[in-house]
Enzyme design. Structure first.
Site, mmCIF file in Angstrom:
data_model
loop_
_atom_site.group_PDB
_atom_site.id
_atom_site.type_symbol
_atom_site.label_atom_id
_atom_site.label_comp_id
_atom_site.label_asym_id
_atom_site.label_seq_id
_atom_site.Cartn_x
_atom_site.Cartn_y
_atom_site.Cartn_z
ATOM 1 N N ASP A 48 0.829 -1.202 0.000
ATOM 2 C CA ASP A 48 0.000 0.000 0.000
ATOM 3 C C ASP A 48 0.867 1.257 0.000
ATOM 4 O O ASP A 48 0.354 2.377 -0.081
ATOM 5 C CB ASP A 48 -0.996 0.003 1.159
ATOM 6 N N SER A 49 2.194 1.058 0.011
ATOM 7 C CA SER A 49 3.127 2.167 -0.224
ATOM 8 C C SER A 49 2.910 2.777 -1.598
ATOM 9 O O SER A 49 3.435 3.863 -1.891
ATOM 10 C CB SER A 49 4.578 1.683 -0.087
ATOM 11 N N ASP A 87 -0.935 -6.165 -0.046
ATOM 12 C CA ASP A 87 -1.306 -5.543 1.225
ATOM 13 C C ASP A 87 -2.813 -5.432 1.366
ATOM 14 O O ASP A 87 -3.511 -5.034 0.424
ATOM 15 C CB ASP A 87 -0.713 -4.133 1.317
ATOM 16 N N LYS A 117 -0.892 -9.470 3.084
ATOM 17 C CA LYS A 117 -0.099 -8.967 4.215
ATOM 18 C C LYS A 117 -0.965 -8.074 5.085
ATOM 19 O O LYS A 117 -1.695 -7.226 4.567
ATOM 20 C CB LYS A 117 1.129 -8.185 3.741
ATOM 21 N N GLU A 119 -0.855 -5.602 8.702
ATOM 22 C CA GLU A 119 -0.031 -4.912 9.696
ATOM 23 C C GLU A 119 -0.625 -5.128 11.090
ATOM 24 O O GLU A 119 -1.841 -5.006 11.284
ATOM 25 C CB GLU A 119 0.032 -3.417 9.402
ATOM 26 N N GLU A 186 9.788 -3.973 10.221
ATOM 27 C CA GLU A 186 10.125 -2.675 9.625
ATOM 28 C C GLU A 186 10.626 -1.708 10.671
ATOM 29 O O GLU A 186 10.006 -1.501 11.720
ATOM 30 C CB GLU A 186 8.905 -2.074 8.917
#
Length: 292
Positions: A48-49, A87, A117, A119, A186
């Site tokens: 999602d970057s 993501d 993925k 978070e 991260e």
């Protein structure tokens, strides 16, 4: 890449056991995914970057599920023989399990991802477990979690004191117990990342987490300096500066158009030319001219 055998989660665990590092890179579209696959990358993350580096947002929070499905599908077309992780975007897995699974279904069926993925640590372990039980591989992500950047007070290194290091360890173990096949660490101190890597039976993938993770992941636009202006990051190594090359190439094109140096004689068609002698219009000559 024809003939390439894509990774799977069993092979990744074996790589950890054998001490073979895992290479991972983000990609957001067909050409970047294709180039990454041709370079023999192990895994591609459709992160999602993309909100920051492709869509022009100042964080990942505005990225939608539709955005992720669209870009994941593009990447899947470009890297047909590479393991692709997508993501789950902001607030798509913190409500009901049914709603979370609907988002997962879209990324897998419409986006053609091989895994998703999420978070977070212990607080999302139950959701991770349910997704895994549904037959979907899950990559965890702890440490700096960009979707929670407003809550954690900015882009700060994690695990700098004993209490925080212990929290990260608990989160990593909770994700492993929930069935995650690997965990991204991260912006975590090297010491904490090394301890987590040693404690887990599943691979750790570091980004700004030091030298002792089982693999590394970086952002496509960072390793290639494909941005303007580019902001240097301590944990990133630049392998090529294509941003400067792109800017200079476009600037030269503009100059030549202004000076009427382009198009030159070799770029034009005339009625006197015979088709066979004129050479290919596009690439190999097998492509059709637009409108033909």
């Amino acid at each position: 890449m024809a003939g390439k055998q894509p990774l799977n989660i069993v092979k990744m665990k074996k790589m950890k056991q054998d001490g073979v590092p895992i290479s991972m890179l983000t990609a957001y579209d067909y050409p970047s995914a294709r180039l990454a696959e041709e370079a023999d990358i192990d895994m591609i993350l459709v992160g999602d970057s993309l909100g920051n580096v492709v869509l022009g947002y100042d964080s990942t929070i505005p990225v939608t599920l539709d955005d992720m499905v669209y870009h994941t599908r593009s990447v899947a077309r470009g890297a047909e023989h590479t393991f692709i992780v997508a993501d789950m975007p902001f607030m798509t897995y913190h409500g009901s399990v049914d709603e979370s699974l609907k988002g997962v279904r879209r990324l897998m069926q419409e986006g053609h991802a091989h895994a998703v993925k999420l978070e977070g640590g212990a607080e999302i372990a139950d959701t991770v477990r349910r997704i895994v039980q549904a037959g979907v591989p899950v990559l965890g992500h702890i440490g700096l979690t960009p979707q929670s950047v407003n809550q954690i007070g900015g882009y700060r290194v994690q695990g700098k004191d004993q209490a925080d290091a212990e929290r990260l360890m608990r989160d990593a173990k909770a994700l492993e117990e929930a069935g995650a096949f690997a965990v991204v660490l991260e912006l975590v101190t090297e010491e904490s990342a090394a301890e987590i890597t040693q404690a887990l039976s599943i691979p750790t993938i570091g980004i700004g987490a030091g030298r002792y993770c089982d693999g590394q992941v970086l952002v496509y636009h960072d390793i290639l300096k494909y941005a303007s202006p580019y902001r240097e990051k301590r944990f990133v190594k630049t392998y090529a500066d294509i941003g400067t090359a792109v800017r200079e190439g476009i600037a030269q094109y503009v100059r030549e158009v202004k000076e009427r140096a382009f198009p030159a004689e070799e770029h034009i068609f005339t009625t006197a030319q015979k088709t066979a002698a004129a050479g290919p219009v596009y690439g190999s000559g097998k492509e059709k001219v637009p409108g033909s």
